[in-house]
Design a protein around this motif. Sequence first.
Motif, PDB file in Angstrom:
ATOM      1  N   ALA A 203       0.815  -1.382   0.232  1.00  0.00           N
ATOM      2  CA  ALA A 203      -0.123  -0.005   0.128  1.00  0.00           C
ATOM      3  C   ALA A 203       0.835   1.221   0.004  1.00  0.00           C
ATOM      4  O   ALA A 203       2.025   1.022   0.201  1.00  0.00           O
ATOM      5  N   ARG A 204       0.363   2.368  -0.260  1.00  0.00           N
ATOM      6  CA  ARG A 204       0.950   3.691  -0.006  1.00  0.00           C
ATOM      7  C   ARG A 204       1.228   3.677   1.407  1.00  0.00           C
ATOM      8  O   ARG A 204       0.715   3.161   2.233  1.00  0.00           O
ATOM      9  N   ILE A 205       2.423   4.396   1.598  1.00  0.00           N
ATOM     10  CA  ILE A 205       2.838   4.428   3.118  1.00  0.00           C
ATOM     11  C   ILE A 205       2.161   5.631   3.952  1.00  0.00           C
ATOM     12  O   ILE A 205       2.512   6.638   4.075  1.00  0.00           O
ATOM     13  N   ILE A 206       0.868   5.455   4.067  1.00  0.00           N
ATOM     14  CA  ILE A 206      -0.042   6.408   4.925  1.00  0.00           C
ATOM     15  C   ILE A 206      -0.765   5.810   5.959  1.00  0.00           C
ATOM     16  O   ILE A 206      -0.872   4.532   6.004  1.00  0.00           O
ATOM     17  N   LYS A 207      -0.966   6.475   7.051  1.00  0.00           N
ATOM     18  CA  LYS A 207      -1.499   5.802   8.100  1.00  0.00           C
ATOM     19  C   LYS A 207      -3.102   5.134   7.735  1.00  0.00           C
ATOM     20  O   LYS A 207      -3.380   4.235   8.475  1.00  0.00           O
ATOM     21  N   ASP A 208      -3.942   5.868   6.987  1.00  0.00           N
ATOM     22  CA  ASP A 208      -5.096   5.217   6.486  1.00  0.00           C
ATOM     23  C   ASP A 208      -5.104   3.814   5.976  1.00  0.00           C
ATOM     24  O   ASP A 208      -6.039   3.360   5.760  1.00  0.00           O
ATOM     25  N   PRO A 235       4.820   2.993  -1.938  1.00  0.00           N
ATOM     26  CA  PRO A 235       5.592   4.351  -2.290  1.00  0.00           C
ATOM     27  C   PRO A 235       5.153   5.209  -1.249  1.00  0.00           C
ATOM     28  O   PRO A 235       4.324   5.193  -0.397  1.00  0.00           O
ATOM     29  N   PHE A 236       6.249   6.110  -0.557  1.00  0.00           N
ATOM     30  CA  PHE A 236       5.915   7.104   0.101  1.00  0.00           C
ATOM     31  C   PHE A 236       4.911   8.360  -0.632  1.00  0.00           C
ATOM     32  O   PHE A 236       4.762   8.165  -1.773  1.00  0.00           O
ATOM     33  N   LYS A 245       9.818   8.805   5.990  1.00  0.00           N
ATOM     34  CA  LYS A 245      10.639   7.816   5.773  1.00  0.00           C
ATOM     35  C   LYS A 245      11.650   7.335   7.072  1.00  0.00           C
ATOM     36  O   LYS A 245      11.818   6.351   7.284  1.00  0.00           O
ATOM     37  N   THR A 246      11.727   8.553   7.824  1.00  0.00           N
ATOM     38  CA  THR A 246      12.358   8.505   9.100  1.00  0.00           C
ATOM     39  C   THR A 246      11.673   7.289   9.985  1.00  0.00           C
ATOM     40  O   THR A 246      12.099   6.648  10.617  1.00  0.00           O
ATOM     41  N   GLN A 247      10.241   7.526  10.048  1.00  0.00           N
ATOM     42  CA  GLN A 247       9.477   6.463  11.055  1.00  0.00           C
ATOM     43  C   GLN A 247       9.574   5.191  10.645  1.00  0.00           C
ATOM     44  O   GLN A 247      10.017   4.117  11.133  1.00  0.00           O
ATOM     45  N   VAL A 248       9.737   4.827   9.138  1.00  0.00           N
ATOM     46  CA  VAL A 248       9.924   3.567   8.592  1.00  0.00           C
ATOM     47  C   VAL A 248      11.160   3.006   8.986  1.00  0.00           C
ATOM     48  O   VAL A 248      11.489   2.005   9.083  1.00  0.00           O
ATOM     49  N   ALA A 249      12.188   3.888   8.675  1.00  0.00           N
ATOM     50  CA  ALA A 249      13.625   3.568   9.018  1.00  0.00           C
ATOM     51  C   ALA A 249      13.770   3.073  10.444  1.00  0.00           C
ATOM     52  O   ALA A 249      14.508   2.092  10.669  1.00  0.00           O
ATOM     53  N   VAL A 256      11.172  -4.881  13.466  1.00  0.00           N
ATOM     54  CA  VAL A 256       9.676  -5.505  13.562  1.00  0.00           C
ATOM     55  C   VAL A 256       9.071  -5.481  12.052  1.00  0.00           C
ATOM     56  O   VAL A 256       8.250  -6.559  11.962  1.00  0.00           O
ATOM     57  N   VAL A 257       9.642  -4.884  10.907  1.00  0.00           N
ATOM     58  CA  VAL A 257       9.277  -5.058   9.645  1.00  0.00           C
ATOM     59  C   VAL A 257      10.109  -4.768   8.641  1.00  0.00           C
ATOM     60  O   VAL A 257      11.358  -4.073   8.995  1.00  0.00           O
TER      61      VAL A 257
END
Length: 372
Positions: A203-208, A235-236, A245-249, A256-257
């Motif tokens: 999915a798109r890298i969004i909260k929703d 994608p972001f 991107k910082t959070q995903v890093a 965890v992922v």
Amino acid sequence: MAKMLFIVPYAKCYLNFYWDLIESLVQDGHRVTAVAPDTDAEVALTAIGVRCIRIPIKNTGINPFYDIRSVYYLTRILREERPDILCCYSIKPILYGALAARMARSRRVFVTVTGLGYLFTGRTWKQRLLLPLVSFLYRFAFQHCERAFFENPDDLRLFKQLGLIKRNNTTIVNGSGVNLDKFTMTGNRPVISQVPLTFILIARIIKDKGIYEYIEAARILKAKYPAVKLSLLGPFDSNPSAISKTQVAKWMEEGVVNYLGEAADVRPYLRDSNIFVLPSYREGTPKSTLEAMAMGLPIITTDVPGCRETVIQGFNGMIVPVKNGGALAAAMERFILNPQLAEVMGTNSRELAETKYDVHKVIGKVRDMIQI
């Protein structure tokens, strides 16, 4: 033969969602023009005979001056091209495309609601402020289009409850469908009995999209089953609920992922996975889920519009409450404790994709409604 013009929020929509439809129209001799704000699909579209036009339009954010400019350019294009049929997909192409079509006196206009979008899924001051304007523009669009397509019955029901639709000119389609010849069950999928299970969210890298709940579930599962694999692909985005991107890093560093980046072709990643997860807050009909189903993956998704339609509980997957990482982890754990479920439900996913989401059936229904 008809002259057709399509408007989408970004060019990759043509590649990811509407390629089969456009290709079928071109093969039948219709003249197709594709309008988008970027050129990411231009080479592929031009190669099959589609004319491409770039236009300034942003599907996220509200800038009155930029949006007025978008309507102006759309109106000018419609006056120059004079298409027999105009097809608009997603929020701003619908809202501004219908307005431009009215000013350009384009008669045959079709719109497709691919989901409700950010304004309908939250309660922030900005959403409350803008919703009346967007609702007014939707009413205008539905009043001046020949037919509106919806990807799930819940969205159509809500639009009727809000008074946005007053005419009986709507049709429900099963998303954009999935190409069953392209997405198949053949290939070297990991043998479940020999390797740790791999879950994947695309999915798109969004909260929703429920990514925070996916991470919460990952933490729970990793604590009990360290060998289990959880992947994230997509994608972001510039959406208001975008994750940085910082959070995903940080999640990657935490272990965890495994973030896999963005891919033009998701099939190798689906082939390397066992279970598909999409804990989204709301969808039209998620293409990523349909592709996973076609490739024989069981589905874990949420009990929300657009998602619940893709799963028959206990047949091809599991439906969990939305925004509930604990419930998501419990559903994922069922596959860990009984890996053979993945094979059985995965086969059922393919069966459901064939009966309900075959792209040729979806295209046939759309073309019948457009009468082309």
